[in-house]
Design an enzyme around this catalytic site. Structure first.
Site, PDB file in Angstrom:
ATOM      1  N   ASP A  60       0.826  -1.203   0.000  1.00 42.06           N
ATOM      2  CA  ASP A  60       0.000   0.000   0.000  1.00 42.06           C
ATOM      3  C   ASP A  60       0.864   1.258   0.000  1.00 42.06           C
ATOM      4  OD1 ASP A  60       0.810  -0.627   2.679  1.00 42.06           O
ATOM      5  OD2 ASP A  60      -0.678   0.792   3.440  1.00 42.06           O
ATOM      6  N   GLU A  90      -0.208  -1.090   5.665  1.00 40.83           N
ATOM      7  CA  GLU A  90       0.883  -0.737   6.576  1.00 40.83           C
ATOM      8  C   GLU A  90       0.859   0.737   6.946  1.00 40.83           C
ATOM      9  OE1 GLU A  90       4.890   0.648   7.822  1.00 40.83           O
ATOM     10  OE2 GLU A  90       3.746   1.232   6.042  1.00 40.83           O
TER      11      GLU A  90
END
Length: 359
Positions: A74, A129
């Site tokens: 991400d 994350e």
């Protein structure tokens, strides 16, 4: 090639550009997870599993050691910096180039081109994350399928500018509440000002001398700082409550329990009415004395540095897997509008990892 396909025959810089051009802001990683899974499943030397938008691929060669190569897929929200752009100086620009799609590209290149490594390998590609810890995909995999993450040593390909960063510091955020008594500000003697009561807390912080412990030859620099303060009811009211938010960045020789106890000890005589932990992620030891880490350092070269921020090496540490950070991105440009990575460093990191895993 359709919009969600990855060609692992591309070199590292070109694959990084392709990853950047597949947007994957936190919570929106499905298309990229699909592409990664689709690229890895045809590789006969890998067993591929998926949990949510987290993809784990493993060799099963019966080697004496197992190494985990992990990276999050991400990014922070896009800031007019997608699609990617490669300039004439070999610099690739775009959201996620540094943090951390260059590292993910290196993972994918190793997965595709090292079918018989000298150590068994586990590749972990995980989501969420960059957001709240309870959403973190690596944490979810660790909870649901801890056996997928078993290993003797782990490398998190977070941006470290091509240098090894050992372990990570812990981060603790705590709210310190000071109490007073509300009254009209014209008759302040009838009350007790909670904002004024915060003065001893602020004085402690201003005078605080953080530790600089040396662990595995790395000097960590702690920090205890106010990161927020809130108090006040109205401009004509003496406030009856004030909260100081402190952040403690602590070295990996402390447990989470010791870190919390230290904050309590520092402010024990400051009249704090309540200590409330708002967020806490533990530290991780460098693990540089582990034989796999020694071989890794010999292969990649350079001088190991301490990791001052928190990364998911902490999660591996909690699983008993020593871990380091090593990736091609420059952490100084992570999350910035002008985020970029030097393509030569992508190639360099891939070559060093390949040397370590094939020599």
């Amino acid at each position: 090639m359709d919009g969600h396909t990855l060609d692992l025959a591309l070199d590292g810089p070109a694959l990084t550009a392709r990853l950047v051009d597949l947007p994957s802001v936190s919570g929106q990683e499905k298309d990229l997870a699909d592409a990664i899974e689709g690229a890895l499943r045809p590789l006969a030397h890998l067993k591929v599993d998926r949990y949510g938008n987290n993809v784990v691929a493993r060799t099963q060669l019966g080697r004496a050691e197992r190494v985990v190569l992990a990276g999050h897929i991400d990014t922070v929200p896009i800031a007019d910096n997608v699609p990617s752009r490669l300039d004439d100086d070999g610099v690739l620009w775009g959201c996620g180039t540094s943090d951390m799609k260059a590292g993910v590209a290196v993972q994918l290149r190793i997965a595709a081109t090292v079918p018989e490594p000298n150590r068994d390998l586990t590749f972990v590609f995980y989501d969420n994350e960059e957001v709240a810890a309870h959403l973190n995909g690596l944490g979810k995999v660790a909870e649901a399928h801890p056996e997928w993450l078993e290993g003797d040593f782990a490398v998190l390909l977070e941006p470290s500018d091509g240098e090894v960063e050992g372990g990570c510091q812990g981060t603790l955020r705590m709210h310190l509440r000071l109490d007073g008594e509300r009254s009209h500000s014209a008759r302040s003697w009838m009350g007790s000002n909670a904002v004024h009561a915060a003065a001893p807390v602020l004085a402690k912080l201003a005078a605080y001398e953080p530790r600089r412990p040396v662990i595995d030859g790395l000097e960590y620099r702690e920090g205890l700082n106010a990161v927020g303060i809130e108090g006040g009811v109205a401009t004509n009211v003496i406030p009856d409550a004030c909260t100081v938010v402190v952040n403690y960045r602590y070295a990996p020789d402390l447990t989470p329990e010791q870190a919390e106890a230290h904050v309590h000890e520092v402010f024990a005589d400051c009249g704090v009415a309540a200590f409330t932990v708002d967020d806490h992620s533990g530290a991780a030891m460098p693990g540089l004395s582990h034989p796999a880490a020694v071989a890794f350092m010999a292969a990649v070269g350079g001088t190991a540095r301490p990791k001052f921020g928190w990364t998911d090496v902490s999660r591996f540490g909690s699983l008993g897997v020593p871990a380091v950070n090593y990736g091609p991105g420059d952490p100084l440009y992570a999350h910035k509008r002008d985020e970029h990575v030097r393509t030569e460093l992508i190639t360099h990191c891939e070559e060093r990892l390949r040397s370590w895993l094939t020599s």
